[in-house]
Every structure is written in C-alpha cells, then in structure tokens.
Design a protein around this motif. Sequence first.
Motif, PDB file in Angstrom:
ATOM      1  N   UNK A 187     -45.148 -26.807 -46.540  1.00  0.00           N
ATOM      2  CA  UNK A 187     -43.851 -26.878 -45.858  1.00  0.00           C
ATOM      3  C   UNK A 187     -43.685 -28.137 -45.018  1.00  0.00           C
ATOM      4  N   UNK A 188     -44.789 -28.628 -44.407  1.00  0.00           N
ATOM      5  CA  UNK A 188     -44.681 -29.839 -43.605  1.00  0.00           C
ATOM      6  C   UNK A 188     -44.319 -31.050 -44.445  1.00  0.00           C
ATOM      7  N   UNK A 189     -44.948 -31.184 -45.612  1.00  0.00           N
ATOM      8  CA  UNK A 189     -44.606 -32.300 -46.501  1.00  0.00           C
ATOM      9  C   UNK A 189     -43.183 -32.133 -47.029  1.00  0.00           C
ATOM     10  N   UNK A 190     -42.813 -30.892 -47.364  1.00  0.00           N
ATOM     11  CA  UNK A 190     -41.460 -30.651 -47.850  1.00  0.00           C
ATOM     12  C   UNK A 190     -40.390 -30.918 -46.808  1.00  0.00           C
ATOM     13  N   UNK A 191     -40.748 -30.795 -45.519  1.00  0.00           N
ATOM     14  CA  UNK A 191     -39.793 -31.047 -44.443  1.00  0.00           C
ATOM     15  C   UNK A 191     -39.658 -32.526 -44.110  1.00  0.00           C
ATOM     16  N   UNK A 192     -40.372 -33.388 -44.813  1.00  0.00           N
ATOM     17  CA  UNK A 192     -40.243 -34.820 -44.582  1.00  0.00           C
ATOM     18  C   UNK A 192     -41.261 -35.407 -43.635  1.00  0.00           C
ATOM     19  N   UNK A 193     -42.273 -34.632 -43.210  1.00  0.00           N
ATOM     20  CA  UNK A 193     -43.313 -35.186 -42.348  1.00  0.00           C
ATOM     21  C   UNK A 193     -44.171 -36.178 -43.143  1.00  0.00           C
ATOM     22  N   UNK A 194     -44.913 -37.009 -42.417  1.00  0.00           N
ATOM     23  CA  UNK A 194     -45.809 -37.966 -43.058  1.00  0.00           C
ATOM     24  C   UNK A 194     -46.873 -37.201 -43.842  1.00  0.00           C
ATOM     25  N   UNK A 195     -46.908 -37.314 -45.182  1.00  0.00           N
ATOM     26  CA  UNK A 195     -47.865 -36.503 -45.958  1.00  0.00           C
ATOM     27  C   UNK A 195     -49.316 -36.780 -45.594  1.00  0.00           C
ATOM     28  N   UNK A 196     -49.678 -38.043 -45.318  1.00  0.00           N
ATOM     29  CA  UNK A 196     -51.062 -38.353 -44.991  1.00  0.00           C
ATOM     30  C   UNK A 196     -51.473 -37.698 -43.678  1.00  0.00           C
ATOM     31  N   UNK A 246     -53.514 -51.764 -54.894  1.00  0.00           N
ATOM     32  CA  UNK A 246     -53.154 -51.581 -56.297  1.00  0.00           C
ATOM     33  C   UNK A 246     -51.664 -51.332 -56.493  1.00  0.00           C
ATOM     34  N   UNK A 247     -50.894 -51.320 -55.396  1.00  0.00           N
ATOM     35  CA  UNK A 247     -49.433 -51.173 -55.452  1.00  0.00           C
ATOM     36  C   UNK A 247     -49.028 -49.871 -56.167  1.00  0.00           C
ATOM     37  N   UNK A 248     -49.730 -48.781 -55.853  1.00  0.00           N
ATOM     38  CA  UNK A 248     -49.369 -47.491 -56.435  1.00  0.00           C
ATOM     39  C   UNK A 248     -48.154 -46.928 -55.701  1.00  0.00           C
ATOM     40  N   UNK A 249     -47.230 -46.365 -56.449  1.00  0.00           N
ATOM     41  CA  UNK A 249     -45.999 -45.834 -55.866  1.00  0.00           C
ATOM     42  C   UNK A 249     -46.018 -44.319 -55.721  1.00  0.00           C
ATOM     43  N   UNK A 250     -46.932 -43.640 -56.408  1.00  0.00           N
ATOM     44  CA  UNK A 250     -46.933 -42.187 -56.395  1.00  0.00           C
ATOM     45  C   UNK A 250     -46.202 -41.569 -57.560  1.00  0.00           C
ATOM     46  N   UNK A 251     -45.463 -42.389 -58.341  1.00  0.00           N
ATOM     47  CA  UNK A 251     -44.755 -41.873 -59.515  1.00  0.00           C
ATOM     48  C   UNK A 251     -45.672 -41.931 -60.732  1.00  0.00           C
ATOM     49  N   UNK A 270     -47.285 -41.276 -49.916  1.00  0.00           N
ATOM     50  CA  UNK A 270     -48.053 -40.476 -48.968  1.00  0.00           C
ATOM     51  C   UNK A 270     -48.564 -39.195 -49.586  1.00  0.00           C
ATOM     52  N   UNK A 271     -47.787 -38.636 -50.515  1.00  0.00           N
ATOM     53  CA  UNK A 271     -48.228 -37.414 -51.191  1.00  0.00           C
ATOM     54  C   UNK A 271     -49.467 -37.675 -52.031  1.00  0.00           C
ATOM     55  N   UNK A 272     -49.552 -38.860 -52.624  1.00  0.00           N
ATOM     56  CA  UNK A 272     -50.754 -39.229 -53.376  1.00  0.00           C
ATOM     57  C   UNK A 272     -51.969 -39.279 -52.454  1.00  0.00           C
TER      58      UNK A 272
END
Length: 452
Positions: A187-196, A246-251, A270-272
């Motif tokens: 829920x914290x990540x879904x609410x827009x908090x910093x995933x890391x 490595x310029x990873x975007x998470x997609x 951040x989710x990665x």
Amino acid sequence: MGADHTRPAPSAPPRVRRILIATVVPLVLATVVAALMLWPRNAPEPADATDPPRHHGTVTRVVTEPCPPTPEQPEGAPGTRPERCGTVAVRVDSGPAVGQQVETPVPAGPGAPTVDVGDEVILVELSDPADPSSVMWNIAEHQRGTPLVWLAVIFAVAIVAFGRWRGLAALAGLAASFAILLTFVLPGIGAGRDPLLVAVVGAALIMFVVLYLTHGVTAQTSVAVLGTLGSLVLTGILGTVATAATHLTGFGSEDATTLSMFQADVDLHGLLLAGIIIGSLGVLDDVTVTQAATVTELAHANPTLSRLQLYRAATRVGRAHIASTVNTIVLAYAGASLPLLLLLTADSRPVGQLLTSEFLAQEIVRSAVATLGLIAAVPLTTGLAALVTTAGRQTPGSPAGEPAPPPAPRPSRDRAETLEALSAARSGRASTPPPAASDRWPDQDRSTDSAW
C-alpha cells in the motif's frame, strides 16, 4: 529462515548485553517511527468492480467436435493448431443460478483450461447490456482453493513436526512477513511513497520481527540483526549506483508496463530497487544467522580460540556457504524469468545486444547486487559475532571483569621423553591413557561427530 540450533547460546556478559541493547533498541524505535511516518493513510481506493460475476460450477458433460476452418486461416495452414470446439455442460454451485445446468463453449485460446467431467471450474456470467435477460456463460479457470488449502496444511504440519516450537515460531514469522508486505509495503508504494525507502523500512520491520520471534532475544540473534541491517543498507546503495550506471528505467517486464498504465504515479525505477531489497532479505537472514551461530559454536567447542582465530574459522564456513548461495540466487532469478529467457533465445539479435537490453540487464543487475550484499554480510556478521563472543571472556581463576590471558604454548618434549614414548609403543607397553572426554570437550552433552 536461517539455521536451527536447538542448544541455547550461552548468555553474553552484562556489559555486552547493555551495548547490544543500546545499539539495537534505537534502531528498532527508528524503524517503527519511520514506518508510522510512511504508513499509507491515504492509499487509493480500489476502482469499482466492473468485472462480470464469477460463480463456482462442476462440469457434468463435455462434447467436442473438430473446429471448422476459418476463411482467414484455412485448416492445416502452417503455424496453426487444431483447436477443440464443442460445448460443456456445467452445474452451477453458487450464485443466484445455483443448481441450474448451463452450457458453455469449450475453452479455447492461449492459456485456456482443459476441462473434463467432474472438474470444478469458475464460471463467468456475461449479460447483454441491451438485453439483460440474455445471459451467456464461459469457463474462466479451474477452482484451486481446495488443493492450495491442503498444500498449506501439509506445509505447516511438516514445519512444525520437524522444527517443533521453533517451526511454529517460523510459521508465525512467515505470517508476520506477509502481514507487513500486505499492509505496509505494497500500500505504501501504491500510495506514491518512495519505493526504496518503503522497502528498506519494511524489510527492517520484517527482519526484527522474524529473527527475534524465530531465534529468540539473544546476543547471537542481535548480532545477526545488525549484520542483516548493515547488509540491507549496503545492498540499497549498490542497487542505486548500479541501476543509475546502467540507466535502467524499471520498464523491464510486461507487468511493470501494465502497472504504469493503471498507476502512473508509481516510480518503477524505485520499484525495481525495492524488489532487490525484499528479494535479498531472505537469503541475508540465512547467512547472518548461520555466521553468528557458527562463531558461537566454535567458541563453545574451544574456549581458548582467540578473536582472530574465531573470525578466520567462521569465515571459512562463510566462504563455503556463499559459494553455494550465489548459485542459488542466480538460479532463483533465472527460474522466475524463464519465459523471458526462452523468448530471448529466439531473438535474432547478437548476444551482446541481448545482454545489454533492458529486460536482461535488469536481471543481471538484480543478481549481481544481491550477491554483493550477501558477500558483505559474511565478514560484517562474523566480525561482530567474534567481538561479542569473546568480550568479557574469563578463566575460572581470573577476577571478575578481567579478560582471560592468551593460552600458553604447549611445552615441547625433550628428545629423551620422545624416544621413551616411541620405544614404549614399539614394545607394546601400556602408554599413558588419553585424557577423558570432559578434558577435551567443554560440554559432554554436545555432539561428538568425527571431523572430516
């Protein structure tokens, strides 16, 4: 998580316990305060359900027939497979139409279930918006509730039967881990908090609860906690640097792309990083608990070992553990990404381009960062355990608070005593009996398995 050692670890001296309490308690309080500050109070509500109703049913009859060829794809055309056509009779077991017999088309298409008589399935009720009385039924998938329940019961019984009270505590820790993930991290990540940040705080909460609940509130567990927390922070730093370099975007997966369509405010980069932190926690717990227990066991088996000797001996165990765990991490990530790897093997691009693509580079970075954090956990935890285990060590005759002197070197026998001992053994005379087991082993109840 971690190794199980049923013999309780010896208690640390009071001064060492005070130092550990002064170190661990502020970290626990800081983690709780951070969790309260990041707690998702305004989490987005799920969208109104627009999916069609789903009901349980049981297949009573299956009638199949060859599918007629379509004008676009004639029968037997290259690259096509014959599909099952026909009808399936299903008895509805739940919902307003319970007890009725309905007919559905045979499931077809990629991922469609193969049904037979007696199968328990999930029915989807489709109604025409223009004519609500017109209803069509389709089979979505099989019911999996009962097999999953039985598998969970067997899983729990096996853990409790083998681990006893420790196994029961492990199950409680597992439940606490899922509770923290479902009520705070996701829920914290879904609410827009910093995933890391959410992942680090959530992993710390899981670590404190699981380790102390499973292994008890001891100095040995506190050492494992400190080693795990330090390794988690290092893993987060390494992950940030590696993904930026490595310029990873998470997609890097279809799931991430789909998530971005439904929740555009989620930071996929951040989710990665959050996934790397959460994925590393379980293996880190295992390594840190094992290293702390190894140092404790070595010190108990031979109290004369110095701090450096304990560190070197336990580090050799850690090297063997890491050598097998690294392969475990890579294979775990490869198994989870097996469809992606199989898809890449069919790609006609050169190997260099495949390895540097977003999809595969993400898995390489994930495995490498987790492994580096795991390697750092061994010397960190082993050093802390050696300090705690040897702190305040005393000999039976030394005053309280005075550390034990280093062991005296064994006196060498002179040449005459050596020759006498050799001649006695050659002539068959009785030699001096070996020392009793209690003189060589500090605890008579410990295992006396022979060395390699």
